[in-house]
Enzyme design. Structure first.
Site, PDB file in Angstrom:
ATOM      1  N   ASP A 160     125.448  -1.598  17.715  1.00  0.00           N
ATOM      2  CA  ASP A 160     125.672  -0.314  18.369  1.00  0.00           C
ATOM      3  C   ASP A 160     125.863   0.794  17.340  1.00  0.00           C
ATOM      4  O   ASP A 160     125.004   0.999  16.498  1.00  0.00           O
ATOM      5  CB  ASP A 160     126.854  -0.430  19.321  1.00  0.00           C
ATOM      6  CG  ASP A 160     126.818   0.675  20.383  1.00  0.00           C
ATOM      7  OD1 ASP A 160     126.411   1.790  20.070  1.00  0.00           O
ATOM      8  OD2 ASP A 160     127.218   0.412  21.513  1.00  0.00           O
ATOM      9  N   HIS A 195     125.512  -6.116  26.706  1.00  0.00           N
ATOM     10  CA  HIS A 195     125.487  -5.275  25.509  1.00  0.00           C
ATOM     11  C   HIS A 195     126.293  -5.828  24.337  1.00  0.00           C
ATOM     12  O   HIS A 195     125.905  -5.683  23.177  1.00  0.00           O
ATOM     13  CB  HIS A 195     126.015  -3.883  25.861  1.00  0.00           C
ATOM     14  CG  HIS A 195     126.190  -2.994  24.677  1.00  0.00           C
ATOM     15  ND1 HIS A 195     125.142  -2.537  23.914  1.00  0.00           N
ATOM     16  CD2 HIS A 195     127.312  -2.478  24.105  1.00  0.00           C
ATOM     17  CE1 HIS A 195     125.593  -1.777  22.934  1.00  0.00           C
ATOM     18  NE2 HIS A 195     126.909  -1.723  23.024  1.00  0.00           N
TER      19      HIS A 195
END
Length: 335
Positions: free
Chosen positions: A148, A316
């Site tokens: 991320d 995620h």
């Protein structure tokens, strides 16, 4: 929003002793356990203390993780420095020494004053911190792993400092330039946090201050596919981070920089500079990257000459949801 983590694996085995000799304060290390690691052991990793190494504009927290890769402060809400220390078990057993650290604005790292153009929180500035820290520890070249926001810092560093990064692993992101160029109605609804956090100050800061738990619960409840990936004590640590006005402002500044400077720098590099080291790209099969892009691996091949990767069947938070698969992939790539 990009999450969180940023690992550095050095080319030598002297990083741990270098941290102890060159940093100020105490040394941060995970406590070793007799029990085999589990998914929750990542989220519950306990640390003893922290060490600060001064950079040009920031104090970066250096973490010792035994002989392995250490996580950096998660760089997208909801992660925090210490609560996100999740050494990868298999890499710990096989990898060389490596410091990890909280990125600027996160955890115990410094939160320098921003500017009108948000430059102190651009990925170029944050990447510069990482190079300064590694050089202060005696490492001119190293391997990077980021997830991320950490992945965005990592690829920017690889573009700006091609002689420094020897291998790059990025998880669940595509470059910021591509994010905005390919944005559509689906993106605006699924990635609304990007627009929310990038709104002019102090609007998002005030909203988050009023209900930090609401934002943290939304992210930890809706982004993972593995619903028990974050135990209560970790959620509480994230809420504590989002209850700190300085941390929240730094996070917002990072997203403001993403929409301006980071995008402009990516566009300036597109077609002119490429990532020259080998790249591993892992993305979540059930996350937004897979939903938004038909072939996200092809996007990275527009930026690098040597790219390999595959989807991981989770949401995620790939390291938290699939620690064994993450370890296997990183060991194969970094060894």
């Amino acid at each position: 929003m990009d999450s969180h983590r940023f690992w550095n694996m050095t080319e030598t085995t002297s990083a741990v002793s270098s941290i102890a000799q060159s940093s100020r304060g105490q040394l941060l290390r995970p406590r070793h356990s007799r029990h085999p690691p589990t998914r929750h052991s990542w989220s519950r990793a306990r640390v003893q203390c922290a060490s600060s190494i001064r950079c040009t504009m920031n104090n970066s927290v250096a973490l010792e993780t035994g002989s392995s890769i250490g996580t950096v402060t998660p760089v997208r809400p909801p992660q925090s420095g210490r609560s996100s220390l999740r050494p990868i078990p298999a890499v710990i057993r096989h990898g060389p020494a490596s410091p990890g650290r909280s990125l600027r604005g996160w955890g115990d790292s410094g939160k320098p004053p921003s500017t009108a153009d948000h430059e102190p929180y651009s990925m170029r500035s944050i990447a510069r911190d990482q190079v300064e820290v590694m050089r202060s520890l005696g490492h001119e070249r190293f391997r990077l792993v980021g997830h991320d926001r950490g992945a965005r810092c990592a690829y920017r560093l690889a573009l700006d400092e091609p002689d420094v990064v020897t291998r790059l692993a990025v998880m669940d992101v595509v470059p910021i330039g591509d994010v905005y160029d390919r944005a559509d109605r689906t993106f605006s609804l699924s990635y609304w946090v990007w627009s929310f956090l990038a709104a002019p100050a102090p609007v998002p800061e005030r909203f988050i201050a009023a209900a930090p738990t609401v934002l943290v619960d939304f992210m930890l409840d809706t982004w993972p596919e593995v619903k028990d990936a974050f135990p209560p004590e970790v959620r509480a640590a994230y809420v504590k981070q989002f209850s700190d006005p300085a941390t929240v402002h730094a996070i917002c500044e990072e997203f403001r920089a993403a929409a301006t400077l980071d995008y402009q720098q990516d566009e300036a590099d597109r077609g002119n500079r490429r990532i020259t080291c080998p790249v591993l790209f892992l993305w979540s099969r059930h996350g937004q990257v897979a939903k938004l892009y038909d072939d996200p691996l092809a996007i990275w091949r527009e930026w690098a000459d040597d790219v390999r990767g595959e989807p991981v069947p989770v949401g995620h938070f790939i390291p938290e949801e699939a620690p064994d698969e993450t370890s296997r992939q990183l060991l194969a790539f970094l060894s």
